[in-house]
Design an enzyme around this catalytic site. Structure first.
Site, PDB file in Angstrom:
ATOM      1  N   CYS A 241      -2.631   8.751   6.700  1.00  0.00           N
ATOM      2  CA  CYS A 241      -3.345   7.469   6.720  1.00  0.00           C
ATOM      3  C   CYS A 241      -2.536   6.428   7.487  1.00  0.00           C
ATOM      4  CB  CYS A 241      -3.564   6.951   5.303  1.00  0.00           C
ATOM      5  SG  CYS A 241      -4.609   7.987   4.268  1.00  0.00           S
TER       6      CYS A 241
ATOM      7  N   HIS B 285      -5.741  -0.019   4.497  1.00  0.00           N
ATOM      8  CA  HIS B 285      -5.257   1.366   4.379  1.00  0.00           C
ATOM      9  C   HIS B 285      -6.449   2.278   4.669  1.00  0.00           C
ATOM     10  CE1 HIS B 285      -2.833   4.456   1.820  1.00  0.00           C
ATOM     11  NE2 HIS B 285      -3.698   5.102   2.588  1.00  0.00           N
TER      12      HIS B 285
ATOM     13  N   THR C 131       0.847  -1.185   0.000  1.00  0.00           N
ATOM     14  CA  THR C 131       0.000   0.000   0.000  1.00  0.00           C
ATOM     15  C   THR C 131       0.886   1.239   0.000  1.00  0.00           C
ATOM     16  OG1 THR C 131      -1.938   1.076   0.952  1.00  0.00           O
ATOM     17  CG2 THR C 131      -0.386   0.118   2.522  1.00  0.00           C
TER      18      THR C 131
END
Length: 158
Positions: A28, A45, A22
């Site tokens: 995030c 994610h 990811t």
């Protein structure tokens, strides 16, 4: 096979040949889970800490939020054969990559919600790389369970 997890998304697999990655973990959080016996693992994610911030978006995509995405990740891993006490949990991200972010502290709040959920559910974080001001790319290798991240030319195994 390489699987890419987008923002507000997750992948669970039991294929030993897979690598899950990811990108763009700024504020995030990336959560990687892996059960070495069942060879089940996955990556989530998520963007925001709490689904209550936007209930309409939470209904459409609960993976966007930590408080709804993390339980879905674990439930999906359990359905695929993972067992909680054997799972290795790694988190990365939660940075403040833009100067204006400190007003909302999204990265810190994203990290906090993960830690709270894990603590409430008796889950230990095996390794983490959170905070700071650098974006990260996180990897989970299913053959070995190895997790690592890269950021601006830096490589770090977790």
């Amino acid at each position: 096979m390489k699987h890419i997890v987008g923002v507000s998304d997750m992948i669970i697999t039991d294929n030993k040949d897979d690598i899950i990655v990811t990108h763009a973990l700024g504020s995030c959080i990336g959560v990687a889970v892996y059960d070495p016996v069942a060879c089940v693992g996955g990556v989530l994610h998520y963007m925001l800490p709490r689904s209550g911030a936007d209930s309409e978006k939470a209904k459409k995509n609960p993976l966007m939020f930590g408080d709804t995405g993390i339980p879905i990740l674990f439930e999906s891993a359990y359905k695929a054969g993972a067992i909680k006490k054997r799972m290795r949990v790694v988190i990365a991200g939660g940075a403040q990559v833009f100067a204006c972010e400190n007003v909302f502290d999204i990265g810190k709040r994203n990290t906090l919600i993960a830690r709270k959920l894990f603590w409430k559910n008796n889950i230990l974080i095996s390794a983490e790389d959170v905070g700071g001001n650098k974006p990260r790319t996180m990897y989970l290798e299913m053959q070995t369970g190895k997790t690592w991240f890269t950021s601006r030319g830096e490589y770090k195994e977790l």
